[in-house]
Write a protein that holds these residues in place. Sequence first.
Motif, PDB file in Angstrom:
ATOM      1  N   LEU A  18       0.829  -1.208   0.000  1.00  0.00           N
ATOM      2  CA  LEU A  18       0.000   0.000   0.000  1.00  0.00           C
ATOM      3  C   LEU A  18       0.868   1.264   0.000  1.00  0.00           C
ATOM      4  CD1 LEU A  18      -2.983   0.703  -0.071  1.00  0.00           C
ATOM      5  CD2 LEU A  18      -2.965   0.726   2.431  1.00  0.00           C
ATOM      6  N   THR A  19       1.935   1.257   0.766  1.00  0.00           N
ATOM      7  CA  THR A  19       2.861   2.398   0.784  1.00  0.00           C
ATOM      8  C   THR A  19       3.494   2.595  -0.588  1.00  0.00           C
ATOM      9  OG1 THR A  19       3.319   2.112   3.138  1.00  0.00           O
ATOM     10  CG2 THR A  19       4.956   3.322   1.850  1.00  0.00           C
ATOM     11  N   LEU A  20       3.921   1.499  -1.201  1.00  0.00           N
ATOM     12  CA  LEU A  20       4.510   1.585  -2.544  1.00  0.00           C
ATOM     13  C   LEU A  20       3.475   2.071  -3.556  1.00  0.00           C
ATOM     14  CD1 LEU A  20       6.529  -1.728  -2.368  1.00  0.00           C
ATOM     15  CD2 LEU A  20       7.522   0.565  -2.626  1.00  0.00           C
ATOM     16  N   TYR A  21       2.269   1.572  -3.449  1.00  0.00           N
ATOM     17  CA  TYR A  21       1.181   1.972  -4.345  1.00  0.00           C
ATOM     18  C   TYR A  21       0.938   3.477  -4.257  1.00  0.00           C
ATOM     19  CZ  TYR A  21      -3.648   2.153  -6.126  1.00  0.00           C
ATOM     20  OH  TYR A  21      -4.793   2.456  -6.811  1.00  0.00           O
ATOM     21  N   LYS A  22       0.877   3.988  -3.057  1.00  0.00           N
ATOM     22  CA  LYS A  22       0.593   5.416  -2.858  1.00  0.00           C
ATOM     23  C   LYS A  22       1.721   6.311  -3.349  1.00  0.00           C
ATOM     24  CE  LYS A  22      -2.662   4.815   0.931  1.00  0.00           C
ATOM     25  NZ  LYS A  22      -2.927   5.019   2.362  1.00  0.00           N
ATOM     26  N   TYR A  49      -5.793  -4.857  -5.107  1.00  0.00           N
ATOM     27  CA  TYR A  49      -4.703  -3.935  -5.410  1.00  0.00           C
ATOM     28  C   TYR A  49      -3.799  -4.441  -6.519  1.00  0.00           C
ATOM     29  CZ  TYR A  49      -5.763  -0.253  -2.155  1.00  0.00           C
ATOM     30  OH  TYR A  49      -6.367   0.811  -1.529  1.00  0.00           O
ATOM     31  N   ILE A  50      -3.690  -5.753  -6.683  1.00  0.00           N
ATOM     32  CA  ILE A  50      -2.929  -6.280  -7.826  1.00  0.00           C
ATOM     33  C   ILE A  50      -3.601  -5.836  -9.116  1.00  0.00           C
ATOM     34  CG2 ILE A  50      -2.380  -8.396  -9.086  1.00  0.00           C
ATOM     35  CD1 ILE A  50      -1.769  -9.667  -6.317  1.00  0.00           C
ATOM     36  N   GLU A  51      -4.920  -5.933  -9.176  1.00  0.00           N
ATOM     37  CA  GLU A  51      -5.656  -5.480 -10.367  1.00  0.00           C
ATOM     38  C   GLU A  51      -5.435  -3.993 -10.609  1.00  0.00           C
ATOM     39  OE1 GLU A  51      -9.800  -6.495 -10.112  1.00  0.00           O
ATOM     40  OE2 GLU A  51      -9.354  -8.603  -9.684  1.00  0.00           O
ATOM     41  N   ARG A  52      -5.482  -3.202  -9.553  1.00  0.00           N
ATOM     42  CA  ARG A  52      -5.282  -1.759  -9.703  1.00  0.00           C
ATOM     43  C   ARG A  52      -3.855  -1.446 -10.147  1.00  0.00           C
ATOM     44  NH1 ARG A  52      -8.783   0.807  -4.669  1.00  0.00           N
ATOM     45  NH2 ARG A  52     -10.790   0.050  -5.437  1.00  0.00           N
ATOM     46  N   CYS A  53      -2.892  -2.179  -9.592  1.00  0.00           N
ATOM     47  CA  CYS A  53      -1.504  -1.987 -10.021  1.00  0.00           C
ATOM     48  C   CYS A  53      -1.359  -2.301 -11.506  1.00  0.00           C
ATOM     49  CB  CYS A  53      -0.561  -2.868  -9.199  1.00  0.00           C
ATOM     50  SG  CYS A  53      -0.283  -2.305  -7.508  1.00  0.00           S
ATOM     51  N   ASP A  54      -1.965  -3.411 -11.932  1.00  0.00           N
ATOM     52  CA  ASP A  54      -1.906  -3.768 -13.359  1.00  0.00           C
ATOM     53  C   ASP A  54      -2.472  -2.647 -14.223  1.00  0.00           C
ATOM     54  OD1 ASP A  54      -0.678  -6.226 -12.995  1.00  0.00           O
ATOM     55  OD2 ASP A  54      -2.573  -7.340 -12.962  1.00  0.00           O
ATOM     56  N   ASP A  66      -4.211  11.699  -6.740  1.00  0.00           N
ATOM     57  CA  ASP A  66      -4.312  11.823  -5.285  1.00  0.00           C
ATOM     58  C   ASP A  66      -4.437  10.475  -4.574  1.00  0.00           C
ATOM     59  OD1 ASP A  66      -6.858  11.077  -5.995  1.00  0.00           O
ATOM     60  OD2 ASP A  66      -7.841  12.864  -5.196  1.00  0.00           O
ATOM     61  N   GLY A  67      -4.200   9.388  -5.291  1.00  0.00           N
ATOM     62  CA  GLY A  67      -4.260   8.061  -4.698  1.00  0.00           C
ATOM     63  C   GLY A  67      -5.618   7.394  -4.812  1.00  0.00           C
ATOM     64  N   VAL A  68      -6.608   8.119  -5.316  1.00  0.00           N
ATOM     65  CA  VAL A  68      -7.944   7.571  -5.456  1.00  0.00           C
ATOM     66  C   VAL A  68      -8.045   6.804  -6.771  1.00  0.00           C
ATOM     67  CG1 VAL A  68     -10.402   8.136  -5.707  1.00  0.00           C
ATOM     68  CG2 VAL A  68      -8.990   9.378  -4.063  1.00  0.00           C
ATOM     69  N   TYR A  69      -8.585   5.598  -6.701  1.00  0.00           N
ATOM     70  CA  TYR A  69      -8.745   4.782  -7.898  1.00  0.00           C
ATOM     71  C   TYR A  69     -10.098   5.085  -8.527  1.00  0.00           C
ATOM     72  CZ  TYR A  69      -9.007   0.751 -10.968  1.00  0.00           C
ATOM     73  OH  TYR A  69      -9.114  -0.061 -12.073  1.00  0.00           O
ATOM     74  N   ASN A  70     -10.074   5.424  -9.806  1.00  0.00           N
ATOM     75  CA  ASN A  70     -11.306   5.698 -10.539  1.00  0.00           C
ATOM     76  C   ASN A  70     -11.638   4.483 -11.405  1.00  0.00           C
ATOM     77  OD1 ASN A  70     -11.687   8.410  -9.631  1.00  0.00           O
ATOM     78  ND2 ASN A  70      -9.985   8.992 -10.942  1.00  0.00           N
ATOM     79  N   MET A  71     -12.783   3.865 -11.126  1.00  0.00           N
ATOM     80  CA  MET A  71     -13.196   2.695 -11.889  1.00  0.00           C
ATOM     81  C   MET A  71     -13.498   3.087 -13.335  1.00  0.00           C
ATOM     82  SD  MET A  71     -15.565   0.777  -9.086  1.00  0.00           S
ATOM     83  CE  MET A  71     -16.144  -0.403 -10.277  1.00  0.00           C
ATOM     84  N   LYS A  72     -13.117   2.211 -14.254  1.00  0.00           N
ATOM     85  CA  LYS A  72     -13.362   2.486 -15.665  1.00  0.00           C
ATOM     86  C   LYS A  72     -14.612   1.804 -16.171  1.00  0.00           C
ATOM     87  CE  LYS A  72      -8.534   3.237 -16.469  1.00  0.00           C
ATOM     88  NZ  LYS A  72      -7.281   2.630 -16.577  1.00  0.00           N
ATOM     89  N   THR A  73     -15.030   0.745 -15.472  1.00  0.00           N
ATOM     90  CA  THR A  73     -16.252   0.037 -15.844  1.00  0.00           C
ATOM     91  C   THR A  73     -17.081  -0.215 -14.598  1.00  0.00           C
ATOM     92  OG1 THR A  73     -15.192  -2.117 -15.601  1.00  0.00           O
ATOM     93  CG2 THR A  73     -15.173  -1.134 -17.805  1.00  0.00           C
ATOM     94  N   LYS A  74     -18.344  -0.479 -14.815  1.00  0.00           N
ATOM     95  CA  LYS A  74     -19.241  -0.714 -13.700  1.00  0.00           C
ATOM     96  C   LYS A  74     -19.391  -2.176 -13.438  1.00  0.00           C
ATOM     97  CE  LYS A  74     -23.583   0.979 -11.980  1.00  0.00           C
ATOM     98  NZ  LYS A  74     -24.776   1.691 -12.308  1.00  0.00           N
TER      99      LYS A  74
END
Length: 74
Positions: A18-22, A49-54, A66-74
Amino acid sequence: MIVSDKMNQVLALYNEGLTLYKTRKFKEAKESFQKALQIEPHDGPSKLYIERCDDYIAEPPPEDWDGVYNMKTK
């Protein structure tokens, strides 16, 4: 509540990821999350988080991210 050594390892790896991700180090973060999954294959947050990293490895977020993940699909 007693937390097992196994869970402590998973938590440490998850927090490291999580620290690395941020800090936008998505490849390294993914590695930490993958290590957590090797210990606990059912760890949902690490899988997420693996999916988000990918996603961010393929298409990095903007410079003002700002560290917030925005979904691309519903």
